[in-house]
Design a protein around this motif. Structure first.
Motif, short mmCIF file in Angstrom:
data_model
loop_
_atom_site.label_atom_id
_atom_site.label_comp_id
_atom_site.label_asym_id
_atom_site.label_seq_id
_atom_site.Cartn_x
_atom_site.Cartn_y
_atom_site.Cartn_z
N PRO A 13 32.58 45.18 43.87
CA PRO A 13 32.93 44.37 45.04
C PRO A 13 32.26 42.99 45.03
O PRO A 13 32.78 42.06 45.66
N VAL A 14 31.14 42.82 44.35
CA VAL A 14 30.47 41.53 44.32
C VAL A 14 31.30 40.51 43.54
O VAL A 14 31.52 39.39 44.00
N SER A 15 31.79 40.91 42.37
CA SER A 15 32.62 40.00 41.58
C SER A 15 34.11 40.19 41.87
O SER A 15 34.95 39.51 41.28
N ARG A 16 34.44 41.13 42.75
CA ARG A 16 35.83 41.45 43.11
C ARG A 16 36.65 41.74 41.86
O ARG A 16 37.71 41.17 41.63
N ARG A 17 36.15 42.67 41.06
CA ARG A 17 36.75 43.00 39.76
C ARG A 17 36.89 44.51 39.62
O ARG A 17 35.99 45.26 39.93
N VAL A 18 38.06 44.91 39.15
CA VAL A 18 38.29 46.30 38.79
C VAL A 18 38.62 46.33 37.30
O VAL A 18 39.35 45.49 36.80
N ALA A 19 38.03 47.29 36.60
CA ALA A 19 38.29 47.46 35.18
C ALA A 19 38.73 48.90 34.94
O ALA A 19 38.24 49.83 35.59
N TYR A 20 39.69 49.06 34.03
CA TYR A 20 40.22 50.39 33.74
C TYR A 20 40.66 50.46 32.28
O TYR A 20 40.83 49.44 31.62
#
Length: 139
Positions: free
Chosen positions: A65-72
């Motif tokens: 949530p800090v960098s507003r990034r999701v990785a998959y």
């Protein structure tokens, strides 16, 4: 290794985009409705069904949530990459808008063309869905 990179600007705040992007199990409802027709969660993996019938299992790697990034990473389904890692990120842009960044690395290179096509098609749907959601939020 093939890398696919797509960026576009969304008429929504980074917070609004992150609210949708962080909802890992609701891709079919919030992020890419119509392009993705179903999403089911199984622990840290989502089973995603695309409109063309393609099914992939995507394991959550990071939800930041800090960098507003999701990785998959694709770990099963109809595609069988030797390696797949993707991330989507909501970055601040001018005038309160969001720069949406989607990056995918994949092996073998032969999968790059079909994944790039999915990214192009998906980006159009994602941009529209995020802007629609932001408009509804403002009402």
């Amino acid at each position: 290794m093939a890398s696919i990179h797509k960026e576009f600007v969304v008429d929504a705040t980074p917070e609004q985009v992150w609210d949708v992007l962080a909802d890992f199990g609701a891709v079919h409802e919030r992020l890419a409705p119509g392009f993705v027709t179903d999403t089911r969660l199984d622990a840290d993996t989502r089973i995603v069904t695309f409109a063309d019938g393609t099914i992939v299992a995507e394991r959550l790697v990071d939800l930041d949530p800090v960098s507003r990034r999701v990785a998959y990473s694709v770990v099963g389904g109809h595609l069988h990459p030797a390696h797949h890692h993707a991330s989507m990120q909501a970055l601040p842009a001018e005038n309160g808008r969001t720069r949406f960044v989607w990056h995918t690395d994949v092996l073998p290179d032969a999968l790059a063309a079909s994944i790039a096509e999915f990214v192009d098609q998906g980006s159009t749907v994602i941009q529209r869905a995020l802007e629609t959601a932001a408009t509804v939020d403002q009402q």
